[in-house]
Each structure stands twice: as structure tokens, then as C-alpha cells.
Scaffold this motif. Structure first.
Motif, PDB file in Angstrom:
ATOM      1  N   PHE A   1       0.853  -1.180   0.000  1.00 27.30           N
ATOM      2  CA  PHE A   1       0.000   0.000   0.000  1.00 27.30           C
ATOM      3  C   PHE A   1       0.892   1.234   0.000  1.00 27.30           C
ATOM      4  O   PHE A   1       2.099   1.139   0.218  1.00 27.30           O
ATOM      5  N   THR A   2       0.297   2.386  -0.268  1.00 26.56           N
ATOM      6  CA  THR A   2       1.048   3.639  -0.221  1.00 26.56           C
ATOM      7  C   THR A   2       0.819   4.285   1.131  1.00 26.56           C
ATOM      8  O   THR A   2      -0.299   4.277   1.671  1.00 26.56           O
ATOM      9  N   VAL A   3       1.878   4.849   1.701  1.00 26.54           N
ATOM     10  CA  VAL A   3       1.773   5.477   3.016  1.00 26.54           C
ATOM     11  C   VAL A   3       1.045   6.812   2.896  1.00 26.54           C
ATOM     12  O   VAL A   3       0.166   7.135   3.688  1.00 26.54           O
ATOM     13  N   ILE A   4       1.393   7.571   1.883  1.00 28.42           N
ATOM     14  CA  ILE A   4       0.774   8.871   1.656  1.00 28.42           C
ATOM     15  C   ILE A   4      -0.232   8.710   0.518  1.00 28.42           C
ATOM     16  O   ILE A   4       0.132   8.215  -0.553  1.00 28.42           O
ATOM     17  N   PRO A   5      -1.461   9.101   0.715  1.00 31.27           N
ATOM     18  CA  PRO A   5      -2.434   8.980  -0.381  1.00 31.27           C
ATOM     19  C   PRO A   5      -1.936   9.722  -1.626  1.00 31.27           C
ATOM     20  O   PRO A   5      -1.497  10.863  -1.546  1.00 31.27           O
ATOM     21  N   GLY A   6      -1.975   9.049  -2.738  1.00 28.15           N
ATOM     22  CA  GLY A   6      -1.485   9.625  -3.984  1.00 28.15           C
ATOM     23  C   GLY A   6       0.010   9.453  -4.162  1.00 28.15           C
ATOM     24  O   GLY A   6       0.569   9.858  -5.176  1.00 28.15           O
ATOM     25  N   GLY A   7       0.677   8.846  -3.191  1.00 27.37           N
ATOM     26  CA  GLY A   7       2.123   8.647  -3.281  1.00 27.37           C
ATOM     27  C   GLY A   7       2.468   7.512  -4.223  1.00 27.37           C
ATOM     28  O   GLY A   7       1.616   6.721  -4.629  1.00 27.37           O
ATOM     29  N   ARG A   8       3.728   7.448  -4.584  1.00 30.62           N
ATOM     30  CA  ARG A   8       4.159   6.415  -5.533  1.00 30.62           C
ATOM     31  C   ARG A   8       4.855   5.245  -4.850  1.00 30.62           C
ATOM     32  O   ARG A   8       4.917   4.160  -5.389  1.00 30.62           O
ATOM     33  N   SER A   9       5.403   5.454  -3.679  1.00 27.10           N
ATOM     34  CA  SER A   9       6.164   4.419  -2.999  1.00 27.10           C
ATOM     35  C   SER A   9       5.231   3.400  -2.351  1.00 27.10           C
ATOM     36  O   SER A   9       4.321   3.747  -1.601  1.00 27.10           O
ATOM     37  N   LYS A  10       5.463   2.130  -2.655  1.00 33.62           N
ATOM     38  CA  LYS A  10       4.659   1.050  -2.078  1.00 33.62           C
ATOM     39  C   LYS A  10       5.428   0.449  -0.905  1.00 33.62           C
ATOM     40  O   LYS A  10       6.649   0.270  -0.961  1.00 33.62           O
ATOM     41  N   VAL A  11       4.701   0.123   0.153  1.00 34.07           N
ATOM     42  CA  VAL A  11       5.303  -0.465   1.346  1.00 34.07           C
ATOM     43  C   VAL A  11       4.457  -1.648   1.807  1.00 34.07           C
ATOM     44  O   VAL A  11       3.292  -1.791   1.420  1.00 34.07           O
ATOM     45  N   VAL A  12       5.072  -2.488   2.630  1.00 34.63           N
ATOM     46  CA  VAL A  12       4.347  -3.557   3.321  1.00 34.63           C
ATOM     47  C   VAL A  12       4.696  -3.447   4.795  1.00 34.63           C
ATOM     48  O   VAL A  12       5.745  -2.923   5.170  1.00 34.63           O
ATOM     49  N   THR A  13       3.822  -3.945   5.652  1.00 33.20           N
ATOM     50  CA  THR A  13       4.080  -3.852   7.087  1.00 33.20           C
ATOM     51  C   THR A  13       5.121  -4.885   7.500  1.00 33.20           C
ATOM     52  O   THR A  13       5.246  -5.949   6.888  1.00 33.20           O
ATOM     53  N   GLU A  14       5.844  -4.538   8.530  1.00 32.80           N
ATOM     54  CA  GLU A  14       6.863  -5.445   9.045  1.00 32.80           C
ATOM     55  C   GLU A  14       6.213  -6.722   9.587  1.00 32.80           C
ATOM     56  O   GLU A  14       6.747  -7.818   9.434  1.00 32.80           O
ATOM     57  N   ALA A  15       5.044  -6.602  10.173  1.00 27.93           N
ATOM     58  CA  ALA A  15       4.338  -7.767  10.711  1.00 27.93           C
ATOM     59  C   ALA A  15       3.981  -8.741   9.601  1.00 27.93           C
ATOM     60  O   ALA A  15       4.055  -9.968   9.782  1.00 27.93           O
ATOM     61  N   GLU A  16       3.616  -8.209   8.435  1.00 31.65           N
ATOM     62  CA  GLU A  16       3.282  -9.061   7.303  1.00 31.65           C
ATOM     63  C   GLU A  16       4.515  -9.822   6.801  1.00 31.65           C
ATOM     64  O   GLU A  16       4.434 -11.004   6.474  1.00 31.65           O
ATOM     65  N   VAL A  17       5.651  -9.146   6.798  1.00 31.02           N
ATOM     66  CA  VAL A  17       6.904  -9.780   6.373  1.00 31.02           C
ATOM     67  C   VAL A  17       7.315 -10.852   7.375  1.00 31.02           C
ATOM     68  O   VAL A  17       7.739 -11.952   7.005  1.00 31.02           O
ATOM     69  N   ILE A  18       7.140 -10.562   8.661  1.00 26.73           N
ATOM     70  CA  ILE A  18       7.478 -11.539   9.699  1.00 26.73           C
ATOM     71  C   ILE A  18       6.596 -12.780   9.575  1.00 26.73           C
ATOM     72  O   ILE A  18       7.084 -13.911   9.677  1.00 26.73           O
ATOM     73  N   SER A  19       5.296 -12.580   9.330  1.00 23.11           N
ATOM     74  CA  SER A  19       4.409 -13.736   9.189  1.00 23.11           C
ATOM     75  C   SER A  19       4.778 -14.551   7.948  1.00 23.11           C
ATOM     76  O   SER A  19       4.691 -15.786   7.960  1.00 23.11           O
ATOM     77  N   LEU A  20       5.212 -13.875   6.876  1.00 24.87           N
ATOM     78  CA  LEU A  20       5.656 -14.578   5.669  1.00 24.87           C
ATOM     79  C   LEU A  20       6.902 -15.413   5.961  1.00 24.87           C
ATOM     80  O   LEU A  20       7.015 -16.568   5.533  1.00 24.87           O
ATOM     81  N   GLN A  21       7.834 -14.845   6.726  1.00 24.67           N
ATOM     82  CA  GLN A  21       9.047 -15.580   7.098  1.00 24.67           C
ATOM     83  C   GLN A  21       8.707 -16.781   7.980  1.00 24.67           C
ATOM     84  O   GLN A  21       9.248 -17.873   7.787  1.00 24.67           O
TER      85      GLN A  21
END
Length: 110
Positions: free
Chosen positions: A41-61
């Protein structure tokens, strides 16, 4: 005055940092997004940078670690099974053909 607990900010990781963070290629991250394992998702509405939450990455690991442990356990269980040894009857040794000795004439024409 009331003591209110403010929600803690969630840590986020940019998508372009995930390959070095996770140790996988960009294509594998794209596959995880298509499979629904990561939700950028984008942190700033209308922004271009996509991010994922650290919790989501931890659950994937943790999911990957659990799958690897289950695969290793299955491999160990398969290796622990006794394998029957098949005894084949002895076969006679093949009879070898004798070669003709090489002559100088044959060596030059060959």
C-alpha cells in the motif's frame, strides 16, 4: 486528565528494499503479492512508494520456516523407512571379443 494509550506506529518496509531484506528476487516478491501473501500500500495517499508492514513480512518468514521444517520432517520420515534390499541372481560375466592386433597398414589407412 485521562491516561490514554496511543496506538504504536507500525513499521513499514519499502517494496524495493524487500529483496535485500528477505534475500529473494523481485520476481519472487511479485509472485507473493499475486498469491495474496503480501499486501502493498502507499503510506501517503497519492504517493508512488509502495510499502508492506513489518508484521506481514514476519508472518511470511514464519510461514516459510514452518513449511521448510515440515518438508524436512517429511524427508527424515521417508529416510527412516527401511528399504528392502533386492537380491538379484548372479549373471555370468560377458565374454569379451578378442581384438586383432593393429598392423602398420591398417593404422596408415584409417
Amino acid at each position: 486528565m485521562q491516561n490514554t494509550v496511543l496506538p504504536a506506529a507500525m513499521r513499514v518496509i519499502r517494496l524495493h528494499e524487500l529483496p535485500t531484506f528477505l534475500g529473494v528476487r523481485k520476481s519472487q516478491i511479485s509472485e507473493a503479492i499475486r498469491a495474496g501473501l503480501l499486501h502493498p500500500f502507499t503510506v501517503i495517499p497519492g504517493g508512488r512508494s509502495k510499502v508492506v508492514t513489518e508484521a506481514e513480512v514476519i508472518s511470511l518468514q514464519q510461514r516459510a520456516i514452518a513449511e521448510a521444517a515440515a518438508a524436512a520432517e517429511a524427508a527424515n520420515a521417508e529416510a527412516a523407512k527401511p528399504v528392502p534390499i533386492e537380491v538379484k541372481p548372479a549373471t555370468p560375466a560377458p565374454v569379451g571379443r578378442k581384438r586383432k592386433p593393429a598392423t602398420a597398414e591398417r593404422a596408415l589407412t584409417a
